[in-house]
Design an enzyme around this catalytic site. Structure first.
Site, mmCIF file in Angstrom:
data_model
loop_
_atom_site.group_PDB
_atom_site.id
_atom_site.type_symbol
_atom_site.label_atom_id
_atom_site.label_comp_id
_atom_site.label_asym_id
_atom_site.label_seq_id
_atom_site.Cartn_x
_atom_site.Cartn_y
_atom_site.Cartn_z
ATOM 1 N N MET A 143 0.838 -1.207 0.000
ATOM 2 C CA MET A 143 0.000 0.000 0.000
ATOM 3 C C MET A 143 0.870 1.255 0.000
ATOM 4 S SD MET A 143 -3.434 -0.874 2.015
ATOM 5 C CE MET A 143 -2.859 -0.624 3.687
ATOM 6 N N GLY A 144 2.151 1.090 -0.318
ATOM 7 C CA GLY A 144 3.022 2.256 -0.442
ATOM 8 C C GLY A 144 3.481 2.784 0.910
ATOM 9 N N HIS A 202 9.069 -3.454 3.487
ATOM 10 C CA HIS A 202 8.627 -3.664 2.103
ATOM 11 C C HIS A 202 9.822 -3.999 1.205
ATOM 12 C CE1 HIS A 202 5.482 -0.637 3.487
ATOM 13 N NE2 HIS A 202 4.725 -1.627 3.070
ATOM 14 N N GLN A 225 -10.244 -2.787 2.206
ATOM 15 C CA GLN A 225 -9.748 -3.462 3.403
ATOM 16 C C GLN A 225 -9.773 -2.560 4.634
ATOM 17 O OE1 GLN A 225 -5.851 -4.173 1.416
ATOM 18 N NE2 GLN A 225 -4.969 -3.811 3.438
HETATM 19 P P1 AMP Z 1 1.347 -2.949 3.471
HETATM 20 O O1 AMP Z 1 1.914 -1.878 2.614
HETATM 21 O O2 AMP Z 1 1.251 -2.588 4.918
HETATM 22 O O3 AMP Z 1 0.061 -3.528 2.917
HETATM 23 O O4 AMP Z 1 2.394 -4.154 3.442
HETATM 24 C C1 AMP Z 1 2.802 -4.715 2.223
HETATM 25 C C2 AMP Z 1 3.598 -5.962 2.507
HETATM 26 O O5 AMP Z 1 4.729 -5.644 3.300
HETATM 27 C C3 AMP Z 1 2.790 -7.011 3.300
HETATM 28 O O6 AMP Z 1 3.083 -8.300 2.778
HETATM 29 C C4 AMP Z 1 3.318 -6.846 4.705
HETATM 30 O O7 AMP Z 1 3.220 -8.024 5.474
HETATM 31 C C5 AMP Z 1 4.766 -6.498 4.431
HETATM 32 N N1 AMP Z 1 5.365 -5.813 5.585
HETATM 33 C C6 AMP Z 1 4.863 -4.756 6.260
HETATM 34 N N2 AMP Z 1 5.668 -4.423 7.291
HETATM 35 C C7 AMP Z 1 6.715 -5.290 7.258
HETATM 36 C C8 AMP Z 1 7.883 -5.470 8.054
HETATM 37 N N3 AMP Z 1 8.164 -4.675 9.103
HETATM 38 N N4 AMP Z 1 8.743 -6.454 7.717
HETATM 39 C C9 AMP Z 1 8.496 -7.263 6.659
HETATM 40 N N5 AMP Z 1 7.405 -7.155 5.861
HETATM 41 C C10 AMP Z 1 6.525 -6.178 6.162
#
Ligand code: AMP
Length: 278
Positions: free
Chosen positions: A30-31, A37, A61
């Site tokens: 989601m950027g 990420h 979501q």
């Molecule tokens: P989001 O942008 O929050 O939807 O996250 C995108 C992806 O990054 C998802 O697969 C999350 O589980 C992963 N993610 C978010 N935070 C972390 C982190 N601290 N370490 C590893 N992966 C992460």
């Protein structure tokens, strides 16, 4: 690196690579990117020839009273980070591209979506599985990479992929943390300085649980009660603190190797999640 906004453009560019025999990967985000990420992008880079990253704040979501409008965004910075991480293609669609007005379909994984975060966020995972399924159908990657920080999300997506016979292979990446242990999250920017100072208690307690387990403790109740007390003492409001089976996400009373200890805690208006595997 190319950046495109339309499904047609993604399909055309990916198809060109696939025809050349390249292995395609997808990292949905989601950027407002951070090292968490980027660690997933680096897994994708190592495991494939052509890395696609989606940047899309998926409205379905978010609950009606959640932070969709405030969710942090910084497209220029994200693109710069992705360029450095050797991303090949960025997909940054509009809401209209992903959800035209007459869009009526949802993907729902039952059971697994109703526990843990699903209790306080009843439609959250339906939004996640719907958007991920759409992205998988658009990109048709060989592999897709998700973070273990959102453990329940990864379990649900693996189940969806298995149940719906998707060809994609799901990989997961370890949780990347700040120096003081706080799991990186785009939402950490919401924390006040005081809350930010107290938030590492989540990881401290998860590590403490792991140590108690290594020392022979097997009662989940005893471990979780102490964890909850210490987190509350730092101003955290517990949504859940549980020990669960990592495949079924059902609660367990006896801790064993592989048990997942998972936390969701509110600090002020910010909901933080974290977990550790014993
Ligand atoms: P989001 O942008 O929050 O939807 O996250 C995108 C992806 O990054 C998802 O697969 C999350 O589980 C992963 N993610 C978010 N935070 C972390 C982190 N601290 N370490 C590893 N992966 C992460």
């Amino acid at each position: 690196m190319r950046t495109v906004n339309t499904i047609t453009a993604v399909r055309r560019l990916v198809e060109f690579q696939r025809d050349k025999g390249k292995v395609i990967s997808l990292v949905p985000t989601m950027g407002y990117l951070h090292q968490g990420h980027l660690s997933l992008v680096s897994i994708a880079r190592r495991r494939s020839d052509y890395v696609v990253v989606s940047l899309y704040v998926n409205p379905t979501q978010f609950g009606p009273h959640e932070d969709l409008a405030q969710y942090p965004r910084d497209l220029d910075r994200d693109l710069e980070l992705l360029r450095h991480a050797e991303t090949d293609l960025v997909f940054h669609p509009s809401d209209h591209e992903m959800y035209p007005l007459d869009h009526h379909t949802v993907v729902r994984v039952t059971m697994l979506s109703q526990v843990l975060c699903g209790r306080s966020r009843p439609h959250h995972f339906e939004g996640v599985t719907t958007i991920v399924m759409k992205l998988l159908n658009i990109v048709e990657p060989d592999i897709a990479v998700f973070g273990e920080k959102d453990f329940q999300q990864a379990v649900i997506i693996k189940r969806m992929v298995r149940d719906l016979h998707c060809r994609v292979k799901i990989l997961t990446g370890k949780t990347i943390r700040e120096k003081d242990g706080l799991a990186m999250s785009s939402r950490n920017t919401y924390l006040s300085p005081g809350e930010r100072k107290n938030a590492p208690i989540l990881y401290q307690m998860l590590q403490w649980a792991k140590k108690r387990f290594a020392a022979g403790m097997r009662s989940s109740d005893r471990v979780l009660t102490t964890m909850a007390k210490k987190i509350q003492a730092k101003g955290g409001l517990i949504d859940y603190a549980v020990a669960v089976d990592p495949d079924t996400l059902q609660r367990v009373t006896i801790l064993k190797k592989g048990t997942l200890i998972a936390l969701a805690v509110n600090f002020g208006k910010t909901r933080l999640i974290d977990n550790i595997t014993l």
